[in-house]
Design a protein around this motif. Sequence first.
Motif, PDB file in Angstrom:
ATOM      1  N   ASN A  35      -3.667 -15.366  65.459  1.00  0.00           N
ATOM      2  CA  ASN A  35      -3.485 -16.791  65.151  1.00  0.00           C
ATOM      3  C   ASN A  35      -2.263 -17.366  65.858  1.00  0.00           C
ATOM      4  O   ASN A  35      -2.323 -18.464  66.411  1.00  0.00           O
ATOM      5  CB  ASN A  35      -3.367 -17.008  63.644  1.00  0.00           C
ATOM      6  CG  ASN A  35      -4.684 -16.794  62.940  1.00  0.00           C
ATOM      7  OD1 ASN A  35      -5.736 -16.891  63.541  1.00  0.00           O
ATOM      8  ND2 ASN A  35      -4.627 -16.502  61.653  1.00  0.00           N
ATOM      9  N   VAL A  36      -1.161 -16.639  65.844  1.00  0.00           N
ATOM     10  CA  VAL A  36       0.048 -17.106  66.512  1.00  0.00           C
ATOM     11  C   VAL A  36      -0.196 -17.193  68.016  1.00  0.00           C
ATOM     12  O   VAL A  36       0.243 -18.146  68.676  1.00  0.00           O
ATOM     13  CB  VAL A  36       1.245 -16.181  66.189  1.00  0.00           C
ATOM     14  CG1 VAL A  36       2.439 -16.489  67.074  1.00  0.00           C
ATOM     15  CG2 VAL A  36       1.632 -16.320  64.721  1.00  0.00           C
ATOM     16  N   GLY A  37      -0.902 -16.211  68.573  1.00  0.00           N
ATOM     17  CA  GLY A  37      -1.193 -16.217  70.001  1.00  0.00           C
ATOM     18  C   GLY A  37      -2.016 -17.412  70.418  1.00  0.00           C
ATOM     19  O   GLY A  37      -1.743 -18.046  71.448  1.00  0.00           O
ATOM     20  N   SER A  38      -3.015 -17.751  69.627  1.00  0.00           N
ATOM     21  CA  SER A  38      -3.844 -18.909  69.995  1.00  0.00           C
ATOM     22  C   SER A  38      -3.062 -20.208  69.853  1.00  0.00           C
ATOM     23  O   SER A  38      -3.228 -21.131  70.664  1.00  0.00           O
ATOM     24  CB  SER A  38      -5.119 -18.948  69.155  1.00  0.00           C
ATOM     25  OG  SER A  38      -4.815 -19.173  67.799  1.00  0.00           O
ATOM     26  N   LYS A  39      -2.180 -20.298  68.870  1.00  0.00           N
ATOM     27  CA  LYS A  39      -1.357 -21.506  68.724  1.00  0.00           C
ATOM     28  C   LYS A  39      -0.356 -21.616  69.872  1.00  0.00           C
ATOM     29  O   LYS A  39      -0.111 -22.716  70.374  1.00  0.00           O
ATOM     30  CB  LYS A  39      -0.625 -21.487  67.383  1.00  0.00           C
ATOM     31  CG  LYS A  39      -1.546 -21.744  66.207  1.00  0.00           C
ATOM     32  CD  LYS A  39      -0.819 -21.757  64.885  1.00  0.00           C
ATOM     33  CE  LYS A  39      -1.793 -21.972  63.751  1.00  0.00           C
ATOM     34  NZ  LYS A  39      -1.129 -21.992  62.446  1.00  0.00           N
ATOM     35  N   THR A  43      -0.032 -24.584  72.653  1.00  0.00           N
ATOM     36  CA  THR A  43       1.240 -25.270  72.906  1.00  0.00           C
ATOM     37  C   THR A  43       1.590 -25.226  74.386  1.00  0.00           C
ATOM     38  O   THR A  43       1.984 -26.238  74.973  1.00  0.00           O
ATOM     39  CB  THR A  43       2.368 -24.626  72.081  1.00  0.00           C
ATOM     40  OG1 THR A  43       2.026 -24.721  70.697  1.00  0.00           O
ATOM     41  CG2 THR A  43       3.699 -25.322  72.317  1.00  0.00           C
ATOM     42  N   PHE A  44       1.446 -24.058  75.007  1.00  0.00           N
ATOM     43  CA  PHE A  44       1.761 -23.943  76.429  1.00  0.00           C
ATOM     44  C   PHE A  44       0.801 -24.766  77.289  1.00  0.00           C
ATOM     45  O   PHE A  44       1.194 -25.319  78.321  1.00  0.00           O
ATOM     46  CB  PHE A  44       1.767 -22.486  76.871  1.00  0.00           C
ATOM     47  CG  PHE A  44       2.999 -21.732  76.433  1.00  0.00           C
ATOM     48  CD1 PHE A  44       4.268 -22.224  76.703  1.00  0.00           C
ATOM     49  CD2 PHE A  44       2.890 -20.533  75.762  1.00  0.00           C
ATOM     50  CE1 PHE A  44       5.395 -21.526  76.306  1.00  0.00           C
ATOM     51  CE2 PHE A  44       4.005 -19.829  75.352  1.00  0.00           C
ATOM     52  CZ  PHE A  44       5.269 -20.334  75.630  1.00  0.00           C
ATOM     53  N   THR A  45      -0.432 -24.863  76.869  1.00  0.00           N
ATOM     54  CA  THR A  45      -1.395 -25.695  77.596  1.00  0.00           C
ATOM     55  C   THR A  45      -0.987 -27.157  77.522  1.00  0.00           C
ATOM     56  O   THR A  45      -1.066 -27.886  78.509  1.00  0.00           O
ATOM     57  CB  THR A  45      -2.806 -25.492  77.027  1.00  0.00           C
ATOM     58  OG1 THR A  45      -3.156 -24.111  77.132  1.00  0.00           O
ATOM     59  CG2 THR A  45      -3.831 -26.324  77.771  1.00  0.00           C
ATOM     60  N   GLN A  46      -0.537 -27.604  76.355  1.00  0.00           N
ATOM     61  CA  GLN A  46      -0.081 -28.981  76.207  1.00  0.00           C
ATOM     62  C   GLN A  46       1.147 -29.254  77.073  1.00  0.00           C
ATOM     63  O   GLN A  46       1.254 -30.313  77.698  1.00  0.00           O
ATOM     64  CB  GLN A  46       0.243 -29.283  74.743  1.00  0.00           C
ATOM     65  CG  GLN A  46      -0.962 -29.377  73.845  1.00  0.00           C
ATOM     66  CD  GLN A  46      -0.579 -29.557  72.393  1.00  0.00           C
ATOM     67  OE1 GLN A  46       0.578 -29.561  72.035  1.00  0.00           O
ATOM     68  NE2 GLN A  46      -1.603 -29.708  71.545  1.00  0.00           N
TER      69      GLN A  46
END
Length: 52
Positions: A35-39, A43-46
């Motif tokens: 879950n943390v990895g996908s969040k 965030t990095f994509t944004q």
Amino acid sequence: MVLRNFIRDESGATAIEYGLIAACISIAIITVATNVGSKLNSTFTQVQTALK
């Protein structure tokens, strides 16, 4: 006599219990890390999109 001692011996049960606890903790850690990895990925994509 041997069968009676075998039935009363709980050392194997304790090892199994510790194994189950370790498995449950591992599953919880994997779930949280996923879950943390996908969040973080989101965030990095944004941030990447904002910098373009």
